[in-house]
Design a protein around this motif. Structure first.
Motif, mmCIF file in Angstrom:
data_model
loop_
_atom_site.group_PDB
_atom_site.id
_atom_site.type_symbol
_atom_site.label_atom_id
_atom_site.label_comp_id
_atom_site.label_asym_id
_atom_site.label_seq_id
_atom_site.Cartn_x
_atom_site.Cartn_y
_atom_site.Cartn_z
ATOM 1 N N SER A 55 16.109 0.364 -2.397
ATOM 2 C CA SER A 55 15.976 1.401 -3.427
ATOM 3 C C SER A 55 17.356 1.983 -3.684
ATOM 4 N N THR A 56 17.458 2.766 -4.716
ATOM 5 C CA THR A 56 18.688 3.495 -5.024
ATOM 6 C C THR A 56 18.509 4.924 -4.528
ATOM 7 N N SER A 57 19.597 5.524 -4.034
ATOM 8 C CA SER A 57 19.474 6.924 -3.626
ATOM 9 C C SER A 57 19.196 7.779 -4.853
ATOM 10 N N ASN A 58 18.659 8.952 -4.630
ATOM 11 C CA ASN A 58 18.294 9.855 -5.721
ATOM 12 C C ASN A 58 19.491 10.059 -6.651
ATOM 13 N N ALA A 59 19.245 10.041 -7.932
ATOM 14 C CA ALA A 59 20.313 10.118 -8.927
ATOM 15 C C ALA A 59 20.975 11.488 -9.003
ATOM 16 N N THR A 60 20.352 12.513 -8.450
ATOM 17 C CA THR A 60 20.900 13.861 -8.599
ATOM 18 C C THR A 60 21.293 14.527 -7.289
ATOM 19 N N THR A 61 21.046 13.902 -6.142
ATOM 20 C CA THR A 61 21.365 14.553 -4.868
ATOM 21 C C THR A 61 22.164 13.634 -3.952
ATOM 22 N N VAL A 62 22.970 14.243 -3.125
ATOM 23 C CA VAL A 62 23.761 13.528 -2.133
ATOM 24 C C VAL A 62 22.958 13.459 -0.839
ATOM 25 N N VAL A 63 22.974 12.305 -0.166
ATOM 26 C CA VAL A 63 22.329 12.138 1.129
ATOM 27 C C VAL A 63 23.431 12.120 2.188
ATOM 28 N N TYR A 64 23.241 12.922 3.234
ATOM 29 C CA TYR A 64 24.212 13.007 4.326
ATOM 30 C C TYR A 64 23.648 12.328 5.572
ATOM 31 N N VAL A 65 24.468 11.472 6.188
ATOM 32 C CA VAL A 65 24.096 10.820 7.441
ATOM 33 C C VAL A 65 25.114 11.252 8.490
ATOM 34 N N THR A 66 24.627 11.850 9.578
ATOM 35 C CA THR A 66 25.498 12.340 10.642
ATOM 36 C C THR A 66 25.204 11.606 11.935
ATOM 37 N N ALA A 67 26.252 11.200 12.632
ATOM 38 C CA ALA A 67 26.121 10.665 13.990
ATOM 39 C C ALA A 67 26.572 11.771 14.940
ATOM 40 N N ARG A 68 25.724 12.110 15.884
ATOM 41 C CA ARG A 68 26.025 13.106 16.918
ATOM 42 C C ARG A 68 26.103 12.340 18.231
ATOM 43 N N ILE A 69 27.294 12.286 18.814
ATOM 44 C CA ILE A 69 27.585 11.406 19.942
ATOM 45 C C ILE A 69 27.882 12.232 21.193
ATOM 46 N N ARG A 70 27.051 12.073 22.226
ATOM 47 C CA ARG A 70 27.321 12.741 23.506
ATOM 48 C C ARG A 70 28.148 11.781 24.357
ATOM 49 N N CYS A 71 29.310 12.257 24.796
ATOM 50 C CA CYS A 71 30.222 11.387 25.522
ATOM 51 C C CYS A 71 31.019 12.176 26.550
ATOM 52 N N ARG A 72 31.846 11.472 27.301
ATOM 53 C CA ARG A 72 32.767 12.099 28.245
ATOM 54 C C ARG A 72 33.968 11.188 28.431
ATOM 55 N N VAL A 73 35.057 11.793 28.854
ATOM 56 C CA VAL A 73 36.268 11.034 29.132
ATOM 57 C C VAL A 73 36.152 10.500 30.554
ATOM 58 N N VAL A 74 36.493 9.220 30.727
ATOM 59 C CA VAL A 74 36.429 8.586 32.047
ATOM 60 C C VAL A 74 37.734 7.864 32.354
#
Length: 184
Positions: free
Chosen positions: A146-165
Motif C-alpha cells: 500500500s502507499t502511506s497516507n497522502a496527508t500524514t507522516v509515519v514515524y518509525v522509532t527503534a529504541r535500543i537497550r544496550c551497554r558498553v562492553v
C-alpha cells in the motif's frame, strides 16, 4: 566473552516516512556509535533488546487507519552494516532486529510483529547479547502492499537497550571477521 563497562542505557533513532510514500520505498537513518566503540581498547556495544514504535502525524498517535491508504504493512530493520535503502534477508549476519506493523484497513486492525523474537537478546547474560563492533548502526523502514497516507507522516522509532562492553582481542577479531564476511 565480554565484560560490561556500563549499565544498560538506551539509544533511539526515528525515521519519518513522508506522506504518500510508495509501496516498496525504504528510508534510512543511522546511529553513530563512535563514542562507544573503540578498536584499540576492544570496546564494543552489547545490544540486549530492540523495540520498534510506529506513530503517525504531528500528534504522534497510533491510529492504523491514518498510516496507510489500504491494507499493507510498515516494516523496520536495524543492522550494523549499511544496506543502503533496502531490506536485508533474514539470514544476513548484520541484521540485528526486524519487525513490522500489518494494517487491515477494512477491519481497522493493526498487528505488530517482531521477526527476531522477541527482539530481546537476554537482559542479564552478555553471552546472549548481539555484539556490535562497527561505529554505526542503520535503521531502515518502509511500506509494502500500500502507499502511506497522502496527508500524514509515519514515524518509525527503534529504541535500543544496550551497554558498553570490553571484548578480548580474540573475541573482537572474531566479531569483526564475521561482520566483514557478512558484507561480501
Amino acid at each position: 566473552m565480554a565484560t560490561a563497562k556500563t549499565g544498560s542505557f538506551y539509544l533511539t533513532e526515528t525515521i519519518a516516512l513522508p506522506a504518500g510514500t510508495a509501496s516498496g520505498t525504504r528510508v534510512q537513518g543511522s546511529i553513530d556509535l563512535g563514542a562507544y566503540v573503540n578498536v584499540a581498547t576492544g570496546q564494543a556495544i552489547a545490544i540486549d533488546q530492540v523495540d520498534f514504535i510506529y506513530q503517525v502525524s504531528s500528534d504522534y498517535g497510533s491510529d492504523p487507519a491514518s498510516m496507510l491508504q489500504g491494507n499493507g504493512s510498515i516494516g523496520a530493520q536495524l543492522s550494523d552494516l549499511n544496506p543502503g535503502t533496502a531490506f536485508l534477508r533474514g539470514d544476513d549476519q548484520s541484521l540485528i532486529a526486524s519487525g513490522s506493523l500489518s494494517i487491515d484497513q477494512a477491519n481497522n486492525i493493526a498487528s505488530h510483529v517482531s521477526d527476531l523474537y522477541p527482539d530481546n537478546f537476554g537482559p542479564s547474560s552478555l553471552s546472549e547479547a548481539y555484539m556490535v563492533v562497527n561505529d554505526t548502526m542503520y535503521l531502515n523502514a518502509g511500506v509494502d502492499a500500500s502507499t502511506s497516507n497522502a496527508t500524514t507522516v509515519v514515524y518509525v522509532t527503534a529504541r535500543i537497550r544496550c551497554r558498553v562492553v570490553k571484548l578480548s582481542s580474540k573475541d573482537w577479531m572474531a566479531i569483526a571477521i564475521q561482520s566483514t564476511a557478512s558484507d561480501n
